[in-house]
Scaffold this motif. Structure first.
Motif, PDB file in Angstrom:
ATOM      1  N   ALA A  90       0.432  -1.393   0.410  1.00 48.52           N
ATOM      2  CA  ALA A  90      -0.105   0.231  -0.074  1.00 48.52           C
ATOM      3  C   ALA A  90       1.116   1.479  -0.237  1.00 48.52           C
ATOM      4  CB  ALA A  90      -0.780   0.362   1.483  1.00 48.52           C
ATOM      5  N   ILE A  91       2.329   1.494   0.317  1.00 47.38           N
ATOM      6  CA  ILE A  91       3.271   2.072   0.281  1.00 47.38           C
ATOM      7  C   ILE A  91       3.028   3.538  -0.781  1.00 47.38           C
ATOM      8  CG2 ILE A  91       5.045   3.205   1.420  1.00 47.38           C
ATOM      9  CD1 ILE A  91       4.842   1.295   3.267  1.00 47.38           C
ATOM     10  N   SER A  92       4.007   2.259  -1.573  1.00 45.60           N
ATOM     11  CA  SER A  92       4.056   2.855  -2.960  1.00 45.60           C
ATOM     12  C   SER A  92       3.100   4.042  -4.073  1.00 45.60           C
ATOM     13  CB  SER A  92       4.960   2.052  -4.110  1.00 45.60           C
ATOM     14  OG  SER A  92       5.128   2.599  -5.435  1.00 45.60           O
ATOM     15  N   PRO A  93       1.709   3.343  -3.530  1.00 45.72           N
ATOM     16  CA  PRO A  93       0.336   3.922  -4.345  1.00 45.72           C
ATOM     17  C   PRO A  93      -0.245   5.273  -3.379  1.00 45.72           C
ATOM     18  CG  PRO A  93      -0.367   1.553  -4.296  1.00 45.72           C
ATOM     19  CD  PRO A  93       1.377   1.651  -3.389  1.00 45.72           C
ATOM     20  N   LEU A  94      -0.182   5.318  -2.366  1.00 46.57           N
ATOM     21  CA  LEU A  94       0.027   5.823  -1.276  1.00 46.57           C
ATOM     22  C   LEU A  94       0.944   7.209  -1.369  1.00 46.57           C
ATOM     23  CD1 LEU A  94      -1.059   4.418   1.461  1.00 46.57           C
ATOM     24  CD2 LEU A  94      -3.124   5.566   0.553  1.00 46.57           C
ATOM     25  N   LEU A  95       1.881   6.791  -1.231  1.00 47.20           N
ATOM     26  CA  LEU A  95       3.041   7.727  -1.708  1.00 47.20           C
ATOM     27  C   LEU A  95       3.408   8.142  -2.996  1.00 47.20           C
ATOM     28  CD1 LEU A  95       6.067   6.143  -0.342  1.00 47.20           C
ATOM     29  CD2 LEU A  95       5.608   7.995   0.360  1.00 47.20           C
ATOM     30  N   ASP A  96       2.597   8.193  -4.361  1.00 49.57           N
ATOM     31  CA  ASP A  96       2.221   9.070  -5.831  1.00 49.57           C
ATOM     32  C   ASP A  96       0.736   9.209  -5.008  1.00 49.57           C
ATOM     33  OD1 ASP A  96       4.320   6.564  -6.769  1.00 49.57           O
ATOM     34  OD2 ASP A  96       2.875   5.366  -7.682  1.00 49.57           O
ATOM     35  N   ASN A  97       0.061   9.276  -3.891  1.00 41.42           N
ATOM     36  CA  ASN A  97      -1.341  10.244  -4.117  1.00 41.42           C
ATOM     37  C   ASN A  97      -0.542  11.436  -3.554  1.00 41.42           C
ATOM     38  OD1 ASN A  97      -2.893   8.186  -5.523  1.00 41.42           O
ATOM     39  ND2 ASN A  97      -3.686   7.542  -3.508  1.00 41.42           N
ATOM     40  N   THR A  98       0.594  11.095  -2.210  1.00 39.29           N
ATOM     41  CA  THR A  98       1.261  12.509  -2.075  1.00 39.29           C
ATOM     42  C   THR A  98       0.900  13.629  -3.155  1.00 39.29           C
ATOM     43  OG1 THR A  98       3.345  12.506  -2.197  1.00 39.29           O
ATOM     44  CG2 THR A  98       1.677  11.413  -0.169  1.00 39.29           C
ATOM     45  N   ALA A  99       1.299  13.225  -4.528  1.00 41.49           N
ATOM     46  CA  ALA A  99       1.507  14.514  -5.223  1.00 41.49           C
ATOM     47  C   ALA A  99       0.459  14.537  -6.149  1.00 41.49           C
ATOM     48  CB  ALA A  99       2.738  13.764  -5.980  1.00 41.49           C
ATOM     49  N   ASP A 100      -0.877  14.538  -5.738  1.00 42.47           N
ATOM     50  CA  ASP A 100      -1.601  14.407  -6.888  1.00 42.47           C
ATOM     51  C   ASP A 100      -2.736  15.800  -6.564  1.00 42.47           C
ATOM     52  OD1 ASP A 100      -4.576  12.233  -7.807  1.00 42.47           O
ATOM     53  OD2 ASP A 100      -5.381  13.868  -6.776  1.00 42.47           O
ATOM     54  N   GLU A 101      -2.863  16.768  -7.308  1.00 41.50           N
ATOM     55  CA  GLU A 101      -3.460  17.789  -7.192  1.00 41.50           C
ATOM     56  C   GLU A 101      -5.068  18.210  -6.158  1.00 41.50           C
ATOM     57  OE1 GLU A 101      -4.486  19.276 -11.222  1.00 41.50           O
ATOM     58  OE2 GLU A 101      -2.127  19.157 -11.923  1.00 41.50           O
ATOM     59  N   GLY A 102      -5.351  16.820  -6.027  1.00 46.37           N
ATOM     60  CA  GLY A 102      -6.605  16.991  -5.027  1.00 46.37           C
ATOM     61  C   GLY A 102      -6.731  17.019  -3.607  1.00 46.37           C
ATOM     62  N   THR A 103      -6.517  18.427  -3.105  1.00 48.56           N
ATOM     63  CA  THR A 103      -6.118  18.239  -1.959  1.00 48.56           C
ATOM     64  C   THR A 103      -7.375  17.423  -0.885  1.00 48.56           C
ATOM     65  OG1 THR A 103      -6.789  20.510  -1.151  1.00 48.56           O
ATOM     66  CG2 THR A 103      -6.879  19.379   0.662  1.00 48.56           C
ATOM     67  N   VAL A 104      -8.316  16.258  -1.650  1.00 47.26           N
ATOM     68  CA  VAL A 104      -8.592  15.014  -0.594  1.00 47.26           C
ATOM     69  C   VAL A 104      -8.225  14.113  -0.733  1.00 47.26           C
ATOM     70  CG1 VAL A 104     -10.974  13.662  -0.524  1.00 47.26           C
ATOM     71  CG2 VAL A 104     -10.909  15.586  -0.550  1.00 47.26           C
ATOM     72  N   ILE A 105      -7.339  13.818  -2.009  1.00 47.24           N
ATOM     73  CA  ILE A 105      -6.484  12.269  -1.564  1.00 47.24           C
ATOM     74  C   ILE A 105      -5.420  12.790  -1.433  1.00 47.24           C
ATOM     75  CG2 ILE A 105      -5.386  11.313  -4.110  1.00 47.24           C
ATOM     76  CD1 ILE A 105      -7.869  11.537  -5.851  1.00 47.24           C
ATOM     77  N   ARG A 106      -4.623  13.984  -1.343  1.00 49.76           N
ATOM     78  CA  ARG A 106      -3.582  13.974  -0.833  1.00 49.76           C
ATOM     79  C   ARG A 106      -3.635  13.974   0.997  1.00 49.76           C
ATOM     80  NH1 ARG A 106      -3.359  19.011  -3.427  1.00 49.76           N
ATOM     81  NH2 ARG A 106      -2.411  20.384  -1.396  1.00 49.76           N
ATOM     82  N   TRP A 107      -4.871  14.530   1.370  1.00 45.94           N
ATOM     83  CA  TRP A 107      -5.418  14.246   2.642  1.00 45.94           C
ATOM     84  C   TRP A 107      -5.469  12.563   3.537  1.00 45.94           C
ATOM     85  CZ3 TRP A 107      -8.676  11.654   6.025  1.00 45.94           C
ATOM     86  CH2 TRP A 107      -9.021  12.375   7.379  1.00 45.94           C
TER      87      TRP A 107
END
Length: 81
Positions: free
Chosen positions: A12-29
């Motif tokens: 799960a870590i790798s996809p979550l790390l990818d999501n930290t750079a997403d434009e969406g605030t909710v996804i990053r949160w």
């Protein structure tokens, strides 16, 4: 969830790390929340994830997201001593 499914954390870590750079605030949160919970487990408090989340936290501009990281980093830093 991390405590209930410890065998699934690593994948799960790798996809979550990818999501930290997403434009969406909710996804990053959501990514910050999940990664922060992972970091506070004994297995990851002293791992390289700590350094990765420190870097991500320093770059994050949204305070609500940043606070997720800061709380977890503070808790994990106690385990690192």
């Amino acid at each position: 969830m991390a405590a209930q499914y410890p065998d699934m954390i690593e994948e799960a870590i790798s996809p979550l790390l990818d999501n930290t750079a997403d434009e969406g605030t909710v996804i990053r949160w959501a990514a910050a929340y999940a990664l922060s919970r992972i970091l506070t487990t004994d297995q990851y408090a002293q791992s390289e994830l700590y350094d990765k989340l420190t870097d991500i936290c320093n770059k994050e501009e949204d305070n609500a997201i940043k606070n997720q990281y800061l709380k977890a980093l503070k808790k994990a830093s106690k385990a690192r001593k």
